[in-house]
Scaffold this motif. Structure first.
Motif, mmCIF file in Angstrom:
data_model
loop_
_atom_site.group_PDB
_atom_site.id
_atom_site.type_symbol
_atom_site.label_atom_id
_atom_site.label_comp_id
_atom_site.label_asym_id
_atom_site.label_seq_id
_atom_site.Cartn_x
_atom_site.Cartn_y
_atom_site.Cartn_z
ATOM 1 N N GLU A 257 -37.965 120.598 49.696
ATOM 2 C CA GLU A 257 -37.053 120.229 48.609
ATOM 3 C C GLU A 257 -36.311 121.419 47.997
ATOM 4 O OE1 GLU A 257 -36.228 117.339 48.101
ATOM 5 O OE2 GLU A 257 -37.872 115.917 48.303
ATOM 6 N N GLY A 259 -34.949 123.894 49.893
ATOM 7 C CA GLY A 259 -34.127 124.561 50.916
ATOM 8 C C GLY A 259 -34.752 124.588 52.304
ATOM 9 N N LEU A 260 -35.529 123.599 52.646
ATOM 10 C CA LEU A 260 -36.128 123.490 54.001
ATOM 11 C C LEU A 260 -36.970 124.715 54.339
ATOM 12 C CD1 LEU A 260 -32.893 122.357 55.990
ATOM 13 C CD2 LEU A 260 -34.310 120.978 54.457
ATOM 14 N N MET A 299 -29.690 109.554 62.038
ATOM 15 C CA MET A 299 -28.705 110.519 61.551
ATOM 16 C C MET A 299 -28.078 111.220 62.759
ATOM 17 S SD MET A 299 -28.320 110.120 58.455
ATOM 18 C CE MET A 299 -29.059 109.594 56.908
ATOM 19 N N TYR A 330 -24.698 117.111 55.897
ATOM 20 C CA TYR A 330 -25.199 118.474 55.686
ATOM 21 C C TYR A 330 -26.619 118.497 56.252
ATOM 22 C CZ TYR A 330 -27.575 116.188 51.814
ATOM 23 O OH TYR A 330 -28.345 115.319 51.084
ATOM 24 N N CYS A 332 -29.744 117.905 55.791
ATOM 25 C CA CYS A 332 -30.397 117.259 54.650
ATOM 26 C C CYS A 332 -31.920 117.282 54.709
ATOM 27 C CB CYS A 332 -29.914 115.826 54.508
ATOM 28 S SG CYS A 332 -30.396 114.793 55.906
ATOM 29 N N ILE A 360 -34.711 108.858 44.155
ATOM 30 C CA ILE A 360 -35.412 110.052 44.649
ATOM 31 C C ILE A 360 -35.165 111.229 43.713
ATOM 32 C CG2 ILE A 360 -35.403 109.281 47.058
ATOM 33 C CD1 ILE A 360 -33.237 111.494 47.575
#
Ligand code: BES
Ligand code: ZN
Length: 393
Positions: A257, A259-260, A299, A330, A332, A360
């Protein structure tokens, strides 16, 4: 040296006189909008990854910046480079990404029905629901919080208990350098091709509110649902004493959450280590059925096209629900970390992008606000099970 562009226009507006021309990489969509506005027709030198190398004067760059902000209402979209060579390199260095999206990494035939069908029929909504409730009972799974650490340990313990009778399965915490929450990795060592890895993952952390850490972040849909979906697939595989030929890994990523971060660490370590990742599935949000006529939405961006098509056929064969495509627009979720490192990834999602769960990242992301049961998530547990069995054969 690359420079983000906002600054660039300023730098050059002061020196427009005999301004030397500059090499830029420009987003193709932006380029098509500004071309009619430029004095001369812009020559496109090299084009790749949805962007092109162009040579513009300072005045043209100023106009470009203006059009981006005033007409397109966005930022970015172009990068300045010191030479043509550097600009071309910037696009080709993303060759990794190009490869991850376009290359074919496996044989995508579907022929494991004997194994898959019984397993898929054993997927239970109730056990997915129970796991979602347990995970969303942690006040927050925020990556810097104590409960964020404890929730990862809980996932580790849950997965380890499911594999307690197997000596070819291990469950480990993966510690990260820069924050306390670990990722979780469960490995079923392949019986014939252990060096080839099939991965199903989802993020273990949650977040809520502007500063993320303080309040309650139940994250039932985002992403207790993905972790619980994976847990159900593991449960069914272990109950059937399933033994893959390729190695299978289930991963709960820390710190998505923000930034990966967890998946970036792991995917880049796998690339550095020369690991052969045959396929990656990301499960992030499987609880809320937002699109009336589609149950599973793949996706299409930041993902591998051939593997997506394979997943579509798997849905038809084993899950038998309507499916389609959408785009995040993006990077995501964690699939984007794998794609960025050259690996084939897919992200089956709960709805089309525009129909997603609006609760969310708030205290309202609860099981109840997604309908109160895990029927939708059960479809994804079937998909994940079938994906693993058909790919790790
Ligand atoms: N689950 C979301 C991604 C998502 C949200 C996908 C809505 C499709 C529809 C994920 O946990 C998330 O919040 N991602 C971040 C991006 C990341 C780079 C921090 C986001 O979307 O802002
Ligand atoms: Zn999120």
């Amino acid at each position: 040296m690359k420079k983000a562009l906002g600054l660039l226009a300023l730098t050059f507006s002061a020196a427009t006189m005999a301004a030397p021309s500059q090499w830029l990489t420009v987003d193709n969509e932006v380029l098509s909008k500004i071309r009619p506005k430029l004095n001369k027709s812009v020559q496109i030198g090299f084009s790749s990854q949805g962007a092109s190398v162009v040579n513009l004067t300072a005045a043209e760059i100023e106009q470009l910046s203006h059009v981006i902000h005033e007409d397109l209402h966005r930022c970015g979209g172009f990068v300045q480079h010191d030479s043509e060579e550097e600009a071309v390199n910037a696009l080709t260095s993303q060759g990794e990404m190009y490869f991850a999206k376009r290359a074919i990494f496996a044989d995508y035939t579907i022929d494991q029905g004997q194994l898959v069908r019984p397993m898929v029929s054993q997927v239970q909504e109730k056990s997915i629901r129970d796991m979602i409730i347990k995970l969303s009972t942690f006040k927050t799974r925020y990556y810097k919080s104590q409960t964020g650490v404890e929730s990862s340990q809980f996932i580790r313990d849950t997965w380890a208990a499911l594999a307690k009778n197997r000596n070819d399965v291990k469950v480990e915490l993966y510690q990260h350098k820069n924050w306390p929450q670990p990722s979780i990795i469960m490995t079923i060592v392949g019986s014939e091709r252990p060096d080839e890895i099939v991965i199903v993952g989802g993020h273990a952390d949650s977040i809520a509110g502007f500063f993320g850490g303080g309040g309650s972040a139940p994250g039932a849909d985002d992403n207790a649902s993905g972790i619980s979906t994976i847990t159900e697939a593991i449960k069914v595989m272990m109950a059937n004493n399933y033994k893959p030929k390729r190695t299978v890994q289930f991963i709960g990523y820390a710190a998505e959450e923000v930034g990966l971060l967890g998946s970036k660490d792991i995917a880049s370590a796998y690339k550095q280590g020369g690991k052969q990742v045959v396929g990656v599935m990301q499960l992030d949000m499987t609880l809320f059925k937002g699109t009336v006529d589609k149950d599973i939405v793949l996706m299409a961006d930041y993902t591998n096209a051939a593997q997506n098509e394979f997943l579509g056929r798997i849905v038809d064969e084993y899950v038998k629900v309507p499916w389609g495509y959408s785009r995040c627009g993006y990077g995501c979720s964690d699939h984007a970390s794998w794609t960025a490192n050259g690996f084939p990834a897919s992200m089956p999602f709960e709805s089309a992008m525009n129909d997603g769960n609006k609760n969310i990242h708030t205290v309202r992301d609860t099981l109840e606000s997604s309908g109160g049961d895990a029927k939708h998530a059960a479809k994804f547990a079937k998909l994940a099970t079938a994906f693993v069995v058909e790919l790790a054969k």
